[in-house]
Structure formats: C-alpha cells, structure tokens
Scaffold this motif. Structure first.
Motif, PDB file in Angstrom:
ATOM      1  N   ILE A   1      -4.422   5.276  -5.359  1.00 57.79           N
ATOM      2  CA  ILE A   1      -4.271   5.410  -6.807  1.00 57.79           C
ATOM      3  C   ILE A   1      -5.468   6.138  -7.414  1.00 57.79           C
ATOM      4  O   ILE A   1      -5.320   6.966  -8.316  1.00 57.79           O
ATOM      5  CB  ILE A   1      -4.067   4.027  -7.449  1.00 57.79           C
ATOM      6  CG1 ILE A   1      -2.669   3.490  -7.070  1.00 57.79           C
ATOM      7  CG2 ILE A   1      -4.229   4.083  -8.963  1.00 57.79           C
ATOM      8  CD1 ILE A   1      -2.378   2.098  -7.545  1.00 57.79           C
TER       9      ILE A   1
ATOM     10  N   ILE B   1      -4.167  -3.141 -13.326  1.00 53.35           N
ATOM     11  CA  ILE B   1      -4.138  -3.176 -11.865  1.00 53.35           C
ATOM     12  C   ILE B   1      -4.661  -4.502 -11.314  1.00 53.35           C
ATOM     13  O   ILE B   1      -4.904  -4.645 -10.116  1.00 53.35           O
ATOM     14  CB  ILE B   1      -4.952  -1.983 -11.314  1.00 53.35           C
ATOM     15  CG1 ILE B   1      -4.596  -1.684  -9.852  1.00 53.35           C
ATOM     16  CG2 ILE B   1      -6.451  -2.200 -11.510  1.00 53.35           C
ATOM     17  CD1 ILE B   1      -5.173  -0.398  -9.340  1.00 53.35           C
TER      18      ILE B   1
ATOM     19  N   ASN C   1      -4.434  -7.712  -7.652  1.00 54.07           N
ATOM     20  CA  ASN C   1      -4.194  -7.134  -6.335  1.00 54.07           C
ATOM     21  C   ASN C   1      -5.397  -7.469  -5.452  1.00 54.07           C
ATOM     22  O   ASN C   1      -6.379  -8.033  -5.921  1.00 54.07           O
ATOM     23  CB  ASN C   1      -3.967  -5.631  -6.451  1.00 54.07           C
ATOM     24  CG  ASN C   1      -2.614  -5.305  -7.055  1.00 54.07           C
ATOM     25  OD1 ASN C   1      -1.567  -5.571  -6.464  1.00 54.07           O
ATOM     26  ND2 ASN C   1      -2.623  -4.730  -8.260  1.00 54.07           N
TER      27      ASN C   1
ATOM     28  N   VAL D   1       0.567  -1.955 -12.787  1.00 54.53           N
ATOM     29  CA  VAL D   1       0.851  -2.238 -11.372  1.00 54.53           C
ATOM     30  C   VAL D   1       0.115  -3.509 -10.949  1.00 54.53           C
ATOM     31  O   VAL D   1      -0.273  -3.656  -9.793  1.00 54.53           O
ATOM     32  CB  VAL D   1       0.470  -1.054 -10.454  1.00 54.53           C
ATOM     33  CG1 VAL D   1       1.419   0.103 -10.624  1.00 54.53           C
ATOM     34  CG2 VAL D   1      -0.969  -0.607 -10.696  1.00 54.53           C
TER      35      VAL D   1
ATOM     36  N   ASN E   1       0.814  -1.218   0.000  1.00 52.80           N
ATOM     37  CA  ASN E   1       0.000   0.000   0.000  1.00 52.80           C
ATOM     38  C   ASN E   1       0.849   1.271   0.000  1.00 52.80           C
ATOM     39  O   ASN E   1       0.502   2.254  -0.655  1.00 52.80           O
ATOM     40  CB  ASN E   1      -0.933   0.019   1.210  1.00 52.80           C
ATOM     41  CG  ASN E   1      -2.034  -1.017   1.112  1.00 52.80           C
ATOM     42  OD1 ASN E   1      -2.458  -1.369   0.019  1.00 52.80           O
ATOM     43  ND2 ASN E   1      -2.500  -1.499   2.249  1.00 52.80           N
TER      44      ASN E   1
ATOM     45  N   CYS F   1       0.883  -6.460  -7.450  1.00 57.41           N
ATOM     46  CA  CYS F   1       1.874  -5.703  -6.679  1.00 57.41           C
ATOM     47  C   CYS F   1       1.629  -5.737  -5.169  1.00 57.41           C
ATOM     48  O   CYS F   1       2.267  -5.000  -4.420  1.00 57.41           O
ATOM     49  CB  CYS F   1       1.915  -4.257  -7.163  1.00 57.41           C
ATOM     50  SG  CYS F   1       2.919  -4.017  -8.647  1.00 57.41           S
TER      51      CYS F   1
ATOM     52  N   GLY G   1      -4.522   0.777  -1.054  1.00 50.31           N
ATOM     53  CA  GLY G   1      -3.679   1.184  -2.171  1.00 50.31           C
ATOM     54  C   GLY G   1      -4.485   1.634  -3.365  1.00 50.31           C
ATOM     55  O   GLY G   1      -4.124   2.601  -4.049  1.00 50.31           O
TER      56      GLY G   1
ATOM     57  N   ALA H   1       1.941   1.905  -3.413  1.00 46.97           N
ATOM     58  CA  ALA H   1       0.826   2.437  -4.202  1.00 46.97           C
ATOM     59  C   ALA H   1       0.657   3.929  -3.947  1.00 46.97           C
ATOM     60  O   ALA H   1       0.322   4.700  -4.863  1.00 46.97           O
ATOM     61  CB  ALA H   1      -0.458   1.687  -3.869  1.00 46.97           C
TER      62      ALA H   1
END
Length: 211
Positions: free
Chosen positions: A179, A194, A197, A166, A145, A169, A175, A148
């Motif tokens: 973003i 993304i 995650n 990302v 986090n 990640c 996080g 991020a």
C-alpha cells in the motif's frame, strides 16, 4: 429495525417510483430478502431522484445482487451502503462489474461482508476503470496481503478515490509495504484508515513517508 419485510420494500419501491422529492432511503437492519432486493432494484432502474440508499445489516447475500443492480448504467445513486451483509466474493464480483459500468456512485460501503481475495480483486478491477468513486469502505473483510496488493495497484493509478478504509482487513507489514508503494504515486487520496491490521511502528513510518 422497523420489521420491514419484502412486502414493505415493495410498498416503498412503488412509492419511490412516483416520488420526485425523496433523495435518501435508509432501510438498514431490516430483513428484506430476495424479493425485497428485487423490488428495490426495479425501483432504482426507474427512479432518478434517489441518491442515497442504505441497506446495512439487511441480511443480503450474493444472490440478491443481480436483482438489486439490474442495470448499472441506469442507476443514479451517489451513496450506497451495504455494510454488514453477507455478499461474499460472488457479490463483490458483481459489484466490481457494476463499478465499471456505473458513472454516478461516489460513496460505497462494503465493510464486514465476508469478502476475500477473489472479491477484492474484482472490486479493484472495477476501480481501475471507474473515475467517479471517491469514498470506499472495505473494512473488516479478510483480504490478506494479496488483497492489499490489489488495492495498492488501484492507488497507483487512482484519479478519484479520496477516502479509503482498509482497517481490520487481515494483512501484515507486507501488505502495508504494498500500500505504501501504491501511495507513492497517488496524488488524490487524502484519508486512509488502516488500523487493526498486523503491522509495526516502522511500517507506519513508511506510510507517512509516502503521504
């Protein structure tokens, strides 16, 4: 994998120093070693034609980065692929400094390089000063986090980055919220990867709202 060692890298580097036509070199999946990275670094400081260099899965470590990136302001690469190496935080710190000084690189792939918070913070610092990078892949690095948050700060002041990966990640809904906040003032990014995650459907809605 062509079984290219540091000796082969030396031969390639010598050839490219004299070549005015080859603009792309892919030596991925070869174990070049520290000497191989040094030879390629020397070539990059002399060669003005090579624009695309792929060194994915070459077993590179942080100790190879000073040899490879000798003088950032003299390297004219547009694409640099370092996916699947073992650069770690130390290598990422060096690349962050490279991004501050370099004015040509548009695509950088750092996926799967054991980069954590300190490394991503250095990359973020470099991106804040960089105005040319358009495509960044930092997928499969455990940035968490806090990492991020570093990326969100980049997005908030981004003027060039158009594609960001990302995925996988290691951050969660916290996080994603960071973003999302960064995206709220970003007018340049058009592709965000993304996935993989740890977040939920309602977090996706927050992202979509800011895009």
């Amino acid at each position: 994998d062509n079984g290219i060692s540091h000796l082969g890298a030396n031969a390639l580097a010598d050839m490219l120093k004299e070549n005015c036509f080859i603009s792309q070199l892919d030596v991925s999946e070869n174990r070049l070693g520290t000497k191989g990275a040094e030879y390629l670094g020397e070539m990059l400081n002399e060669d003005v034609c090579l624009q695309n260099l792929s060194l994915a899965n070459c077993g590179l470590h942080e100790r190879n980065m000073p040899k490879l990136l000798l003088k950032a302001n003299r390297i004219h690469l547009i694409v640099l692929n370092l996916k699947g190496n073992e650069l770690g935080d130390e290598g990422a710190v060096m690349l962050g400094s490279f991004l501050i000084a370099n004015s040509s690189l548009e695509v950088l792939d750092l996926g799967w390089n054991a980069i954590h918070l300190r490394g991503i913070a250095a990359i973020a610092k470099g991106l804040k000063a960089n105005t040319v990078l358009q495509n960044l892949d930092i997928s499969r690095n455990s940035i968490s986090n806090d990492g991020a948050t570093e990326i969100a700060e980049v997005l908030a002041m981004n003027k060039s980055l158009r594609v960001l990966d990302v995925s996988n990640c290691g951050f969660n809904e916290t996080g994603v919220e960071e973003i999302s906040e960064g995206l709220s003032t970003d007018t340049t990014l058009h592709t965000l990867k993304i996935g993989r995650n740890r977040f939920h459907v309602h977090d996706v809605y927050k992202l979509l709202k800011e895009i």
